[in-house]
Design a protein around this motif. Sequence first.
Motif, PDB file in Angstrom:
ATOM      1  N   GLN A 110       0.883  -1.248   0.027  1.00 33.93           N
ATOM      2  CA  GLN A 110      -0.094   0.060   0.087  1.00 33.93           C
ATOM      3  C   GLN A 110       0.873   1.211  -0.042  1.00 33.93           C
ATOM      4  N   ILE A 111       2.190   1.192  -0.172  1.00 37.32           N
ATOM      5  CA  ILE A 111       2.859   2.389  -0.461  1.00 37.32           C
ATOM      6  C   ILE A 111       3.331   2.432  -1.821  1.00 37.32           C
ATOM      7  N   LEU A 117       5.862   9.585   4.014  1.00 39.92           N
ATOM      8  CA  LEU A 117       5.754   8.650   4.877  1.00 39.92           C
ATOM      9  C   LEU A 117       6.594   9.324   6.054  1.00 39.92           C
ATOM     10  N   GLU A 118       6.188   9.039   7.241  1.00 43.13           N
ATOM     11  CA  GLU A 118       6.881   9.384   8.628  1.00 43.13           C
ATOM     12  C   GLU A 118       7.007   7.789   9.215  1.00 43.13           C
ATOM     13  N   LEU A 126       4.650   2.778  10.887  1.00 43.71           N
ATOM     14  CA  LEU A 126       4.949   3.579   9.606  1.00 43.71           C
ATOM     15  C   LEU A 126       3.737   4.320   9.199  1.00 43.71           C
ATOM     16  N   HIS A 127       3.775   5.560   9.187  1.00 39.59           N
ATOM     17  CA  HIS A 127       2.706   6.543   8.805  1.00 39.59           C
ATOM     18  C   HIS A 127       2.789   7.020   7.506  1.00 39.59           C
ATOM     19  N   LYS A 131      -1.776   8.588   2.142  1.00 36.08           N
ATOM     20  CA  LYS A 131      -2.885   7.824   2.304  1.00 36.08           C
ATOM     21  C   LYS A 131      -3.557   7.917   3.423  1.00 36.08           C
ATOM     22  N   GLY A 132      -3.094   8.372   4.562  1.00 38.72           N
ATOM     23  CA  GLY A 132      -3.800   8.471   6.021  1.00 38.72           C
ATOM     24  C   GLY A 132      -3.687   7.021   6.727  1.00 38.72           C
TER      25      GLY A 132
END
Length: 166
Positions: A110-111, A117-118, A126-127, A131-132
């Motif tokens: 989904q990346i 990213l954070e 991993l946030h 895409k939230g």
Amino acid sequence: MELKGRVHKFGDDVNTDYIISGRHKFKTLDMKELAKHVMEDLDPDFYAKVAKGDFIVGGRNFGCGSSREQAPLAIINADISAVVAKSFARIFYRNCINTGLPVIECDTDQIDEGDELEIDLQAGILHNRTKGLDVKIAPLPQVMLQILSEGGLVEHFKKYGTFNFD
């Protein structure tokens, strides 16, 4: 340790010769020079696209191939903050930790290319800001976090004069 950056995505089985081609790594030991050629066989414009702190994201078996430390060192010197992949070749993984490059195992389906990213290594999250989505990442042992925070195993040894892991 928190990391922020943009994604540069690659697929499965990215070997160390794709990371830094043999035609370059045998010409020089200058890591800043080698960094200019990171991933160029897969994306000739890669180095020009990278901003400080960006991420390389891969699929399965990232870093397979030879065990030379030039691959993670060239990635570090290209200002990449971490490599995120579904799985890593064992020696590449260890070389990354030893040289101070964070490697994160998680589902990367989904990346996508360009996502922001954070990553919080201590919290194991991993946030994906684009895409939230939050993805749980495989936590790194405390000893590896300590090595990474000190810039790698050599820097740790310089600091303590021994391998000092509490």
